[in-house]
Scaffold this motif. Structure first.
Motif, PDB file in Angstrom:
ATOM      1  N   LEU A   1       0.784  -1.036  -0.024  1.00  0.00           N
ATOM      2  CA  LEU A   1       0.006   0.042   0.138  1.00  0.00           C
ATOM      3  C   LEU A   1       0.877   1.172  -0.072  1.00  0.00           C
ATOM      4  CD1 LEU A   1      -2.862  -0.070   2.574  1.00  0.00           C
ATOM      5  CD2 LEU A   1      -3.155   0.430  -0.007  1.00  0.00           C
ATOM      6  N   ARG A   2       0.524   2.140  -0.919  1.00  0.00           N
ATOM      7  CA  ARG A   2       1.294   3.342  -0.879  1.00  0.00           C
ATOM      8  C   ARG A   2       0.752   4.222   0.470  1.00  0.00           C
ATOM      9  NH1 ARG A   2       0.715   6.726  -6.116  1.00  0.00           N
ATOM     10  NH2 ARG A   2       1.864   8.305  -4.745  1.00  0.00           N
ATOM     11  N   ASP A   3       1.425   4.588   1.528  1.00  0.00           N
ATOM     12  CA  ASP A   3       1.138   4.987   2.712  1.00  0.00           C
ATOM     13  C   ASP A   3       0.751   6.617   2.607  1.00  0.00           C
ATOM     14  OD1 ASP A   3       3.791   5.709   2.645  1.00  0.00           O
ATOM     15  OD2 ASP A   3       4.347   4.815   4.373  1.00  0.00           O
TER      16      ASP A   3
ATOM     17  N   SER B   1      -7.676   3.800  -8.052  1.00  0.00           N
ATOM     18  CA  SER B   1      -6.810   2.851  -7.396  1.00  0.00           C
ATOM     19  C   SER B   1      -6.448   4.143  -6.014  1.00  0.00           C
ATOM     20  CB  SER B   1      -5.475   2.739  -8.011  1.00  0.00           C
ATOM     21  OG  SER B   1      -5.802   1.738  -9.112  1.00  0.00           O
ATOM     22  N   HIS B   2      -6.363   5.095  -6.436  1.00  0.00           N
ATOM     23  CA  HIS B   2      -6.066   6.194  -5.094  1.00  0.00           C
ATOM     24  C   HIS B   2      -7.131   6.135  -4.310  1.00  0.00           C
ATOM     25  CE1 HIS B   2      -4.261  10.091  -3.777  1.00  0.00           C
ATOM     26  NE2 HIS B   2      -5.422   9.919  -3.145  1.00  0.00           N
TER      27      HIS B   2
ATOM     28  N   GLN C   1      -6.917   2.811  -2.167  1.00  0.00           N
ATOM     29  CA  GLN C   1      -5.885   2.805  -1.238  1.00  0.00           C
ATOM     30  C   GLN C   1      -5.976   3.772   0.073  1.00  0.00           C
ATOM     31  OE1 GLN C   1      -1.935   2.063  -2.502  1.00  0.00           O
ATOM     32  NE2 GLN C   1      -2.547   1.695  -4.491  1.00  0.00           N
TER      33      GLN C   1
ATOM     34  N   CYS D   1      -8.290   2.286   2.453  1.00  0.00           N
ATOM     35  CA  CYS D   1      -7.589   1.127   3.385  1.00  0.00           C
ATOM     36  C   CYS D   1      -6.414   1.736   4.257  1.00  0.00           C
ATOM     37  CB  CYS D   1      -6.692   0.150   2.419  1.00  0.00           C
ATOM     38  SG  CYS D   1      -7.581  -0.912   1.449  1.00  0.00           S
ATOM     39  N   ASN D   2      -5.725   2.883   3.817  1.00  0.00           N
ATOM     40  CA  ASN D   2      -5.035   3.573   4.729  1.00  0.00           C
ATOM     41  C   ASN D   2      -5.768   4.330   5.846  1.00  0.00           C
ATOM     42  OD1 ASN D   2      -2.372   3.291   3.572  1.00  0.00           O
ATOM     43  ND2 ASN D   2      -2.793   4.750   2.364  1.00  0.00           N
TER      44      ASN D   2
ATOM     45  N   TYR E   1      -5.880  -4.322   0.438  1.00  0.00           N
ATOM     46  CA  TYR E   1      -5.991  -3.813  -0.967  1.00  0.00           C
ATOM     47  C   TYR E   1      -5.325  -4.980  -1.845  1.00  0.00           C
ATOM     48  CZ  TYR E   1      -4.762  -1.266  -5.091  1.00  0.00           C
ATOM     49  OH  TYR E   1      -4.619  -0.763  -6.444  1.00  0.00           O
TER      50      TYR E   1
ATOM     51  N   ASP F   1      -9.016  -4.106  -6.792  1.00  0.00           N
ATOM     52  CA  ASP F   1      -8.848  -3.339  -7.747  1.00  0.00           C
ATOM     53  C   ASP F   1      -8.203  -4.041  -9.115  1.00  0.00           C
ATOM     54  OD1 ASP F   1      -8.325  -0.932  -9.094  1.00  0.00           O
ATOM     55  OD2 ASP F   1      -6.479  -0.464  -8.109  1.00  0.00           O
TER      56      ASP F   1
END
Length: 231
Positions: free
Chosen positions: A9-11, A56-57, A60, A63-64, A75, A101
């Motif tokens: 995941l991109r935090d 997608s943004h 995520q 999720c964050n 994710y 996704d």
């Protein structure tokens, strides 16, 4: 919940750094911080839209947000996971949020279609939030299992709208401000009109300009942007 598959995941992806434009109502619906007390949230939401519109943004970011609240989410980018066994979906009804996704990647793969159908039913029974994203609406994904197509239409189906050029200028300014990089409207407009206007590439340009600005200790001006980007 972590998958032993290298999925990360991109935090740095949040609702705060997503400029919604015409999608403001959707962002407010997904952002639990904006949910009014006592208002029941939509359990299942299906998002679709072309590459770069932000599906997608949003997944995520959701999720964050759950993870920051000490909840449990996952994710699942099917472009990476479709090559694995669908058994990885087992037990996910114990989470607070499941995000899938690029769902279209499973179309025509019977074991995956059946596994996602089964997952949907388990998540419904456990009252787990389920967010799905794809490039097309459910009926146009090429999924062969009729019951799964039916399930995907049960909740809210929302087409994420692309940003117009004015919105892209505002999005650049917002993302820059969050990074501590101030971009006036004239400079942001120049970047948008000079580039290919794809949001992913625009943000990569912003990252490059931010780094160059820090190294040179200069503010962003049109001449400086021209110099850094060789425009």
């Amino acid at each position: 919940m972590q998958l032993p598959l290298g999925v990360q995941l991109r935090d740095d992806v949040t609702f705060a750094n997503f400029y919604g434009g015409a999608n403001g109502a959707l962002v407010n619906m997904l952002d639990m911080d904006k949910t009014l007390p006592g208002v029941e949230t939509e359990q299942f939401i299906f998002l679709y839209g072309n590459k770069g519109v932000g599906c997608s943004h949003l997944l995520q970011a959701a999720c964050n947000q759950v993870d920051r609240r000490d909840g449990r989410s996952i994710y699942l980018p099917m472009s990476e996971l479709v090559y694995y066994s669908p058994q990885l979906l087992e037990g996910m009804e114990r989470l607070q949020l499941v995000c899938i996704d690029d769902l279209g990647k499973i179309a025509g793969i019977p074991e995956w279609e059946e596994a996602v159908f089964d997952l949907f039913n388990r998540l419904r029974d456990s009252h787990t939030r389920f967010l799905v994203a794809a490039k097309h609406p459910p009926k146009n994904l090429g999924i062969k299992l009729p019951d799964l197509v039916s399930r995907l239409n049960w909740g809210l189906v929302y087409q994420v709208q692309p940003l117009n050029d004015t919105d892209k200028v505002a999005a650049l300014q917002l993302r820059g401000h969050i990074r501590g990089l101030e971009i006036n409207e004239e400079v942001a407009r120049y970047i948008v009109y000079r580039s290919c206007r794809d949001m992913g590439k625009l943000f990569k340009i912003l990252h490059k300009l931010d780094s160059a600005s820090l190294r040179a200790k200069r503010k962003l001006t049109i001449p400086f942007v021209k110099q850094v980007m060789d425009w």
